[in-house]
Write a protein that holds these residues in place. Structure first.
Motif, mmCIF file in Angstrom:
data_model
loop_
_atom_site.group_PDB
_atom_site.id
_atom_site.type_symbol
_atom_site.label_atom_id
_atom_site.label_comp_id
_atom_site.label_asym_id
_atom_site.label_seq_id
_atom_site.Cartn_x
_atom_site.Cartn_y
_atom_site.Cartn_z
ATOM 1 N N TRP A 250 0.829 -1.211 0.000
ATOM 2 C CA TRP A 250 0.000 0.000 0.000
ATOM 3 C C TRP A 250 0.862 1.259 0.000
ATOM 4 O O TRP A 250 0.533 2.241 -0.673
ATOM 5 C CB TRP A 250 -0.966 -0.008 1.195
ATOM 6 N N LEU A 251 1.976 1.239 0.724
ATOM 7 C CA LEU A 251 2.865 2.401 0.757
ATOM 8 C C LEU A 251 3.679 2.518 -0.519
ATOM 9 O O LEU A 251 3.878 3.621 -1.045
ATOM 10 C CB LEU A 251 3.799 2.298 1.962
ATOM 11 N N ASP A 252 4.167 1.404 -1.023
ATOM 12 C CA ASP A 252 4.944 1.448 -2.260
ATOM 13 C C ASP A 252 4.118 2.017 -3.401
ATOM 14 O O ASP A 252 4.594 2.846 -4.188
ATOM 15 C CB ASP A 252 5.439 0.039 -2.626
ATOM 16 N N ASN A 253 2.874 1.557 -3.510
ATOM 17 C CA ASN A 253 1.997 2.063 -4.568
ATOM 18 C C ASN A 253 1.743 3.552 -4.407
ATOM 19 O O ASN A 253 1.773 4.317 -5.384
ATOM 20 C CB ASN A 253 0.670 1.305 -4.551
ATOM 21 N N ALA A 254 1.475 3.977 -3.183
ATOM 22 C CA ALA A 254 1.201 5.393 -2.932
ATOM 23 C C ALA A 254 2.431 6.250 -3.219
ATOM 24 O O ALA A 254 2.316 7.351 -3.780
ATOM 25 C CB ALA A 254 0.745 5.578 -1.495
ATOM 26 N N ARG A 255 3.591 5.759 -2.850
ATOM 27 C CA ARG A 255 4.817 6.526 -3.120
ATOM 28 C C ARG A 255 5.040 6.701 -4.619
ATOM 29 O O ARG A 255 5.462 7.766 -5.073
ATOM 30 C CB ARG A 255 6.007 5.822 -2.476
#
Length: 331
Positions: A250-255
């Motif tokens: 979820w964080l990788d995608n958002a970044r």
């Protein structure tokens, strides 16, 4: 080259893999092993006890969460640009059985305690006027602005002092958390319930309602069923959510989405209507300029007569982002 919405993005391959892996007989509804794992997984993510329920849409997540805090004769304070006011087709009134939305102002579509007080204070205490029961904020806001931890703390203190529930619409929660450095607890603050966005961030058909008061979750279990959102094969929704949380996908995608937005924002410079803190860019532009951009193959939405909204996603292609940045710089 699509910059219409992060809803238009592809489903992440790891989500498909997780759904395929879940394709085996298991208990129906939310009795399966994957659904039962959600509470523990979100509790670990936020560092405090949580109860998490899956639903299929962000509208259902927002409205069911609020239904646990707001009686039909009550009201929710939200920003006048909030999704629950502008883009949910009256769903809050439907799910909350007639409860009102009371609209506050605030720069960047963010609410402050002072703005909430300005709405609440004129309301007489008594049965003749609708009383506020909760505040709903959006992280990141409808204009892509991010609440800082100190802002969230101030709102939480205000809500508790006034006896109000505090809900966070986190349709782009991942983008906000990425902007703040990746700490989920910091990005959520001390809210009572969070609509943890998945679909805009690479999911397919699952969103999570995270309750930091498990008693609220018990109410919503019944309301989810009554509203027709208790899916019989819920393990496929739980599989998506767990896959998104695994290894901080979820964080990788958002970044990735935030980086793409930052590149475009750097090219836009003084055309920006709002600081770019997540994955939305609001760009001052004439109809002729927007026509020129569309003529080059870029798709986006107009934002009134003199602006455009561009949204990046986890899968925004680097060459498309760079091409758009160059095109904007050349306007």
């Amino acid at each position: 080259m699509k910059f219409l919405s992060d809803n238009a993005a592809r489903v992440h391959p790891k989500i498909w893999d997780a759904m395929k892996a879940a394709d085996a007989p298991d208990s129906p509804y939310d009795g399966d092993g994957l659904s039962r794992a959600l509470d523990e997984r979100f509790s670990a993510l936020f560092g405090r006890e949580c109860a998490a329920l899956w639903v299929a849409t962000g509208t259902a997540a927002n409205c069911l969460a609020l239904s646990a805090m707001v009686e039909p004769h009550g009201a929710v304070i939200c920003h006048r640009e909030a999704h629950i006011e502008m883009d949910e087709g009256g769903a809050p009134g439907f799910f909350l059985h007639g409860a009102k939305l009371l609209l506050a102002d605030g720069e960047g579509a963010k609410i402050t305690p002072e703005a909430a007080a300005k709405v609440i204070d004129p309301i007489r205490d008594g049965v003749h006027q609708v009383q506020p029961h909760a505040i709903s904020i959006t992280q990141a806001s409808e204009y892509g602005r991010v609440y800082r931890p100190e802002e969230l703390a101030a709102l939480s203190d205000f809500a508790k002092a006034r006896g109000l529930g505090l809900h966070m619409d986190g349709a782009r929660f991942g983008n906000a958390a990425a902007f703040l450095g990746g700490n989920a607890a910091q990005a959520a603050g001390n809210v009572d319930a969070l609509s943890f966005g998945m679909v805009k961030n690479g999911g397919m058909s699952a969103e999570a309602i995270v309750f930091f008061d498990p008693a609220l979750a018990e109410k919503v279990r019944f309301r989810r069923k009554r509203a027709g959102h208790l899916q019989s094969k819920g393990r496929y929704l739980a599989a998506q959510i767990l896959a998104m949380l695994e290894d901080d996908l979820w964080l990788d995608n958002a970044r990735a989405a935030n980086r793409a937005a930052a590149e475009i924002a750097a090219a836009a410079k003084d055309r920006l209507l709002h600081a770019v803190e997540a994955n939305e860019i609001f760009l001052v532009s004439t109809p002729a300029e927007r026509k020129a951009l569309r003529g080059q193959g870029f798709e986006f939405y107009d934002w009134g007569d003199d602006a455009a909204r561009l949204v990046t996603a986890w899968d925004s292609q680097e060459e498309h982002v760079s091409a758009l940045a160059r095109a904007i710089a050349a306007l």
